[in-house]
Motif scaffolding. Structure first.
Motif, PDB file in Angstrom:
ATOM      1  N   THR A  69      -0.770   0.683 -10.871  1.00  0.00           N
ATOM      2  CA  THR A  69      -0.020   1.024  -9.660  1.00  0.00           C
ATOM      3  C   THR A  69      -0.890   1.790  -8.676  1.00  0.00           C
ATOM      4  N   ARG A  70      -1.592   2.801  -9.180  1.00  0.00           N
ATOM      5  CA  ARG A  70      -2.431   3.602  -8.299  1.00  0.00           C
ATOM      6  C   ARG A  70      -3.624   2.806  -7.780  1.00  0.00           C
ATOM      7  N   ILE A  71      -4.189   1.942  -8.621  1.00  0.00           N
ATOM      8  CA  ILE A  71      -5.293   1.096  -8.157  1.00  0.00           C
ATOM      9  C   ILE A  71      -4.833   0.215  -7.005  1.00  0.00           C
ATOM     10  N   GLY A  72      -3.589  -0.262  -7.087  1.00  0.00           N
ATOM     11  CA  GLY A  72      -3.047  -1.105  -6.030  1.00  0.00           C
ATOM     12  C   GLY A  72      -2.611  -0.343  -4.800  1.00  0.00           C
ATOM     13  N   GLY A  73      -2.792   0.985  -4.791  1.00  0.00           N
ATOM     14  CA  GLY A  73      -2.464   1.784  -3.614  1.00  0.00           C
ATOM     15  C   GLY A  73      -1.003   2.113  -3.480  1.00  0.00           C
ATOM     16  N   ALA A  74      -0.193   1.828  -4.509  1.00  0.00           N
ATOM     17  CA  ALA A  74       1.242   2.095  -4.451  1.00  0.00           C
ATOM     18  C   ALA A  74       1.565   3.431  -5.114  1.00  0.00           C
ATOM     19  N   GLU A  75       2.810   3.851  -4.957  1.00  0.00           N
ATOM     20  CA  GLU A  75       3.269   5.108  -5.523  1.00  0.00           C
ATOM     21  C   GLU A  75       3.980   4.864  -6.847  1.00  0.00           C
ATOM     22  N   VAL A  76       3.763   5.782  -7.787  1.00  0.00           N
ATOM     23  CA  VAL A  76       4.400   5.710  -9.099  1.00  0.00           C
ATOM     24  C   VAL A  76       5.768   6.375  -9.041  1.00  0.00           C
ATOM     25  N   ARG A  77       6.772   5.685  -9.567  1.00  0.00           N
ATOM     26  CA  ARG A  77       8.100   6.278  -9.700  1.00  0.00           C
ATOM     27  C   ARG A  77       8.574   6.014 -11.128  1.00  0.00           C
ATOM     28  N   THR A  78       8.941   7.053 -11.853  1.00  0.00           N
ATOM     29  CA  THR A  78       9.309   6.894 -13.256  1.00  0.00           C
ATOM     30  C   THR A  78      10.724   7.406 -13.531  1.00  0.00           C
ATOM     31  N   VAL A  79      11.305   6.852 -14.595  1.00  0.00           N
ATOM     32  CA  VAL A  79      12.613   7.268 -15.088  1.00  0.00           C
ATOM     33  C   VAL A  79      12.468   7.523 -16.582  1.00  0.00           C
ATOM     34  N   GLY A  80      12.978   8.634 -17.058  1.00  0.00           N
ATOM     35  CA  GLY A  80      12.828   8.986 -18.462  1.00  0.00           C
ATOM     36  C   GLY A  80      13.580   8.059 -19.401  1.00  0.00           C
ATOM     37  N   LEU A  81      13.079   7.948 -20.613  1.00  0.00           N
ATOM     38  CA  LEU A  81      13.777   7.211 -21.652  1.00  0.00           C
ATOM     39  C   LEU A  81      15.032   7.975 -22.063  1.00  0.00           C
ATOM     40  N   ALA A 126      19.572   2.896 -10.609  1.00  0.00           N
ATOM     41  CA  ALA A 126      19.936   3.903  -9.607  1.00  0.00           C
ATOM     42  C   ALA A 126      18.713   4.458  -8.888  1.00  0.00           C
ATOM     43  N   ALA A 127      17.532   4.367  -9.515  1.00  0.00           N
ATOM     44  CA  ALA A 127      16.312   4.913  -8.926  1.00  0.00           C
ATOM     45  C   ALA A 127      15.645   3.956  -7.940  1.00  0.00           C
ATOM     46  N   ILE A 128      16.107   2.724  -7.871  1.00  0.00           N
ATOM     47  CA  ILE A 128      15.524   1.759  -6.936  1.00  0.00           C
ATOM     48  C   ILE A 128      15.895   2.138  -5.505  1.00  0.00           C
ATOM     49  N   THR A 129      14.893   2.157  -4.642  1.00  0.00           N
ATOM     50  CA  THR A 129      15.109   2.463  -3.231  1.00  0.00           C
ATOM     51  C   THR A 129      14.609   1.308  -2.378  1.00  0.00           C
ATOM     52  N   ASP A 130      14.698   1.472  -1.064  1.00  0.00           N
ATOM     53  CA  ASP A 130      14.208   0.413  -0.186  1.00  0.00           C
ATOM     54  C   ASP A 130      12.680   0.348  -0.170  1.00  0.00           C
ATOM     55  N   ARG A 131      12.021   1.285  -0.877  1.00  0.00           N
ATOM     56  CA  ARG A 131      10.561   1.251  -0.985  1.00  0.00           C
ATOM     57  C   ARG A 131      10.090   0.648  -2.315  1.00  0.00           C
ATOM     58  N   THR A 132      11.016   0.380  -3.218  1.00  0.00           N
ATOM     59  CA  THR A 132      10.658  -0.185  -4.520  1.00  0.00           C
ATOM     60  C   THR A 132      10.289  -1.652  -4.359  1.00  0.00           C
ATOM     61  N   ARG A 133       9.105  -2.008  -4.842  1.00  0.00           N
ATOM     62  CA  ARG A 133       8.640  -3.384  -4.726  1.00  0.00           C
ATOM     63  C   ARG A 133       8.530  -4.081  -6.083  1.00  0.00           C
ATOM     64  N   GLY A 187       0.824  -1.206   0.000  1.00  0.00           N
ATOM     65  CA  GLY A 187       0.000   0.000   0.000  1.00  0.00           C
ATOM     66  C   GLY A 187       0.851   1.246   0.000  1.00  0.00           C
ATOM     67  N   PRO A 188       0.331   2.361   0.531  1.00  0.00           N
ATOM     68  CA  PRO A 188       1.018   3.654   0.507  1.00  0.00           C
ATOM     69  C   PRO A 188       2.455   3.546   1.012  1.00  0.00           C
ATOM     70  N   GLY A 189       3.353   4.164   0.251  1.00  0.00           N
ATOM     71  CA  GLY A 189       4.772   4.102   0.599  1.00  0.00           C
ATOM     72  C   GLY A 189       5.539   3.148  -0.281  1.00  0.00           C
TER      73      GLY A 189
END
Length: 353
Positions: free
Chosen positions: A115-127, A140-147, A96-98
């Motif tokens: 992603t939003r339907i599942g209650g998660a946050e969107v994180r994007t990286v440009g092409l 490099a954009a992966i964090t400890d919150r990336t699932r 969920g959130p976070g």
């Protein structure tokens, strides 16, 4: 107090390709040719049993897919199109959130929605400048919150495929507790020998999920059948969150028949590839920028002029898919319809932008 989730007001909407009477539709990456006659016969036979529920476990189709991909049946999950499986991946990986789901942008427009339907946050990286995934930047954009990470290859809507070497390196950098979904909806059209093929990497990377579909090369978009290849544990989790009876009887019968005749059906991909390359070359001759493409469409990175080009085509009875302010995706169709598209594109003012 509200009865409905307030965040639904901000949920991005999936925009389907328009159908206009009397116009040719090059907006939804559909295959112009109808399903194979044998597939249609199988669907008709299945319709006679429409008073009965479909096979809940999708057993026969799963077994056939297991044979095709040389994989144990328990490592396959069948769903109502690969889009539904994308949503199920969010459900099994995010609490969920976070929690975050990471993907390139622009990429498949369903990713932010599921992603939003599942209650998660969107994180994007440009092409990158070639309209390709920048896998180093994504790692490099992966964090400890990336699932969960979605990688679309070939990328919809821009077209380039991810290369095997760069994807293997990417997988080595992704933490073992992060799911990586390689979305291969257009795999059958790939001709680049360096492109990644996810099936060969599954055993070495247990956090990898490969998504495939019957909607494109198998010409069954209206039946809604997709499937995931994964570890037994991930496939079991996907089945747990699947809607009961989500894959109907007609869809199962049609997909089974398509697999039985897959060599004949998939032989038609060569014609699509030839037309794809012809259309891309012709558009470049007209002054358009067209990136390398490994799918059944071409991408015109027209930027702020995307909506203008889409309108220009629509007024001339050719429906394309505009993604303002990035570009326009044009489905590769029959030679006759492609010629009409090229004629319309040739009259677009200052097409080189």
């Amino acid at each position: 107090m509200t009865l409905i989730r307030p965040d639904l007001d901000t949920l991005p909407a999936y925009v389907p390709g328009r159908t206009v009477p009397g116009a040719i539709k090059l907006a939804s990456n559909e295959v112009a040719e109808p399903p194979h006659p044998v597939v249609l016969e199988a669907i008709a036979r299945a319709a006679a049993g429409g008073n009965r529920y479909p096979d809940l476990g999708v057993v026969e189709l799963t077994d056939r897919l297991a044979e095709v991909h040389d994989l144990a049946p328990e490592r396959i999950a069948v769903g109502c199109g690969s889009v539904t499986l994308c949503q199920q991946l969010v459900q099994i990986s995010c609490l969920g959130p976070g929690d975050e789901v990471l993907f390139a942008w622009r990429s498949f427009e369903a990713y932010p929605i599921v992603t939003r339907i599942g209650g998660a946050e969107v994180r994007t990286v440009g092409l990158d400048d070639g309209f390709r995934h920048d896998l180093d930047a994504m790692a490099a954009a992966i964090t400890d919150r990336t699932r969960l990470v979605f990688v679309c290859s070939p990328n919809n809507p821009t077209g380039p495929a991810v290369r095997r070497e760069e994807f293997v390196q990417f997988l080595r950098t992704v933490p073992a507790d992060v799911l990586v979904a390689l979305d291969e909806a257009y795999a059958e059209y790939v001709t680049d020998p360096d492109a990644v093929h996810g099936r060969s990497l599954l055993d070495e990377h247990p956090n990898l999920v490969v998504l495939r579909t019957f909607s494109k090369a198998y010409r069954l978009a209206g039946l809604r059948v997709g499937y995931a290849l994964a570890s037994a544990g991930i496939a079991a989790a996907l089945r747990k969150v699947a809607p009961p009876f989500g894959v109907n009887s007609l869809a199962q019968a049609g997909a089974i028949a398509a697999l039985e005749h897959r060599e004949e059906i998939l032989a038609g991909c060569a014609d699509v590839v030839a037309e794809r390359d012809r259309v891309a070359a012709a558009l470049r001759d007209l002054g358009f920028t067209v990136p390398d493409n490994q799918a059944n469409f071409v991408w015109l990175p027209l930027g702020d002029r995307a909506a203008e080009f889409a309108t220009h085509c629509s007024e001339r009875k050719v429906i394309v898919r505009g993604f303002q302010p990035d570009g326009v995706r044009v489905t590769v169709s029959t030679p006759q319809e492609n010629d009409l598209l090229l004629d319309v594109a040739s009259s677009f003012p200052d097409q080189a932008g």
